[in-house]
Design an enzyme around this catalytic site. Sequence first.
Site, PDB file in Angstrom:
ATOM      1  N   GLY A  14       0.809  -1.213   0.000  1.00  0.00           N
ATOM      2  CA  GLY A  14       0.000   0.000   0.000  1.00  0.00           C
ATOM      3  C   GLY A  14       0.843   1.263   0.000  1.00  0.00           C
ATOM      4  O   GLY A  14       0.676   2.129   0.852  1.00  0.00           O
ATOM      5  N   SER A 142      -1.983   1.248  14.853  1.00  0.00           N
ATOM      6  CA  SER A 142      -2.738   2.484  15.067  1.00  0.00           C
ATOM      7  C   SER A 142      -2.771   2.786  16.550  1.00  0.00           C
ATOM      8  O   SER A 142      -2.994   1.880  17.370  1.00  0.00           O
ATOM      9  CB  SER A 142      -4.166   2.356  14.539  1.00  0.00           C
ATOM     10  OG  SER A 142      -4.955   3.466  14.946  1.00  0.00           O
ATOM     11  N   TYR A 155     -12.033  -1.952  12.728  1.00  0.00           N
ATOM     12  CA  TYR A 155     -10.687  -1.449  12.438  1.00  0.00           C
ATOM     13  C   TYR A 155      -9.782  -1.572  13.670  1.00  0.00           C
ATOM     14  O   TYR A 155      -8.656  -2.069  13.585  1.00  0.00           O
ATOM     15  CB  TYR A 155     -10.775   0.003  11.982  1.00  0.00           C
ATOM     16  CG  TYR A 155      -9.441   0.668  11.746  1.00  0.00           C
ATOM     17  CD1 TYR A 155      -8.738   0.464  10.556  1.00  0.00           C
ATOM     18  CD2 TYR A 155      -8.883   1.517  12.693  1.00  0.00           C
ATOM     19  CE1 TYR A 155      -7.519   1.071  10.329  1.00  0.00           C
ATOM     20  CE2 TYR A 155      -7.660   2.136  12.475  1.00  0.00           C
ATOM     21  CZ  TYR A 155      -6.987   1.912  11.295  1.00  0.00           C
ATOM     22  OH  TYR A 155      -5.768   2.523  11.067  1.00  0.00           O
ATOM     23  N   ALA A 157     -10.153  -3.518  16.189  1.00  0.00           N
ATOM     24  CA  ALA A 157      -9.931  -4.938  16.480  1.00  0.00           C
ATOM     25  C   ALA A 157      -8.790  -5.492  15.637  1.00  0.00           C
ATOM     26  O   ALA A 157      -7.929  -6.230  16.128  1.00  0.00           O
ATOM     27  CB  ALA A 157     -11.213  -5.731  16.229  1.00  0.00           C
ATOM     28  N   LYS A 159      -6.307  -3.786  14.232  1.00  0.00           N
ATOM     29  CA  LYS A 159      -5.034  -3.180  14.607  1.00  0.00           C
ATOM     30  C   LYS A 159      -4.552  -3.695  15.970  1.00  0.00           C
ATOM     31  O   LYS A 159      -3.347  -3.858  16.189  1.00  0.00           O
ATOM     32  CB  LYS A 159      -5.158  -1.660  14.613  1.00  0.00           C
ATOM     33  CG  LYS A 159      -5.343  -1.059  13.229  1.00  0.00           C
ATOM     34  CD  LYS A 159      -4.175  -1.353  12.312  1.00  0.00           C
ATOM     35  CE  LYS A 159      -4.272  -0.624  10.991  1.00  0.00           C
ATOM     36  NZ  LYS A 159      -3.118  -0.921  10.095  1.00  0.00           N
TER      37      LYS A 159
END
Length: 249
Positions: A14, A142, A155, A157, A159
């Site tokens: 990414g 994060s 999200y 969870a 991270k």
Amino acid sequence: MDIALHGRKILVTGGTRGIGRGIVLAAARAGADVLTCYRQEGEAVDSLVRELKETPGEHHVVRADVARIDEVDGLAALAQQRYGRLDGVVNNAGVISHVPFAELPADEWSRIIDTNLTAAYRVIQQSLPLLGAGSSIVNIGSRGAAAGIPLRAHYTAAKAAMTGLTRSLAKELGPRGIRVNVVAPGVIETEAFDAMPADRAEALRATYAQKTSLARLGTVAELAAPVLFLLSDLSGYVTGETVNVDGGI
């Protein structure tokens, strides 16, 4: 002190936008050969290709959706074909959405988990034959994973699970000389702020500035720097750690 990565072969998932783009360019400018991937064509891809052509090294920007296991496997195969080995892997690719938990569809849960967590499992697993002693895996987590964020249960969870994956792999892969760490960003100002209406962008800057000890948002370069540190020999005795890059939020 400048961090040197001369001759190192680095895979960054990414890498055409935001934090990933900053990591790719920083690693390339530090002397690494960088392979990165994207999901959708666009100007961000084209502009990154142009920048990397002007940066010494053997760099490759290829299309691969990390949510698809077959495409992840193809990415690792390409790394082997082009480089023969990897010295570093940065799991950066991720997606986010904001959905009340009571309304969160199963397919959206799976999309977020697959892209943010399952992709990292597969990238690391398929890269293992290419990683030798002294290599480094950096997972982008994060700061919100520790705090919890409303509307982002899926999200956060994913991270949070990334931290557990990192700690387990640090112990399992440590005897092979492979280090595994997390870099957990706070609020980093990327080009996404430029795409917002100016008043909304300023309001967000003001809101988050009030929540940080340094009273401002972070920059992509400030996030890329600790990633490069963890990829380098300077962090040779650092593994299983989470480095929070959040301005003291």
